[in-house]
Write a protein that holds these residues in place. Structure first.
Motif, PDB file in Angstrom:
ATOM      1  N   GLU A 150       0.396  -1.345  -0.244  1.00 31.27           N
ATOM      2  CA  GLU A 150       0.183  -0.147  -0.446  1.00 31.27           C
ATOM      3  C   GLU A 150       0.627   1.225  -0.418  1.00 31.27           C
ATOM      4  OE1 GLU A 150      -3.464   0.661  -0.209  1.00 31.27           O
ATOM      5  OE2 GLU A 150      -3.752  -1.902  -0.226  1.00 31.27           O
ATOM      6  N   THR A 151       1.857   1.567   1.018  1.00 32.86           N
ATOM      7  CA  THR A 151       2.690   2.587   0.735  1.00 32.86           C
ATOM      8  C   THR A 151       3.602   3.120  -0.834  1.00 32.86           C
ATOM      9  OG1 THR A 151       3.249   1.465   3.008  1.00 32.86           O
ATOM     10  CG2 THR A 151       5.038   3.313   2.081  1.00 32.86           C
ATOM     11  N   THR A 152       3.535   1.604  -1.526  1.00 31.96           N
ATOM     12  CA  THR A 152       4.373   2.188  -2.792  1.00 31.96           C
ATOM     13  C   THR A 152       3.546   1.850  -3.846  1.00 31.96           C
ATOM     14  OG1 THR A 152       5.514  -0.148  -2.983  1.00 31.96           O
ATOM     15  CG2 THR A 152       6.829   1.541  -1.609  1.00 31.96           C
TER      16      THR A 152
END
Length: 55
Positions: free
Chosen positions: A27-29
């Protein structure tokens, strides 16, 4: 008549560890990563083909 959509999971071969598995989504990248080693894999091509019903 409508075609039945394939429910098999998308499997991608990791360029780092050479394992063929279903990738995880980071989800972050916002990229798909290997579930074993965490290396980024290019799974978008396979996912688009699956959405369109292509093989």
């Amino acid at each position: 008549m409508a075609k039945k959509q394939d429910d098999t999971p998308v499997t991608v071969r990791c360029p780092n560890c050479k394992q063929t598995r279903e990738p995880d989504f980071n989800e972050t990248t916002r990229h798909h990563v290997c579930s074993i080693c965490g290396e980024q894999v290019d799974a978008q091509v396979f996912i688009e083909k699956r959405k369109r019903g292509m093989k």
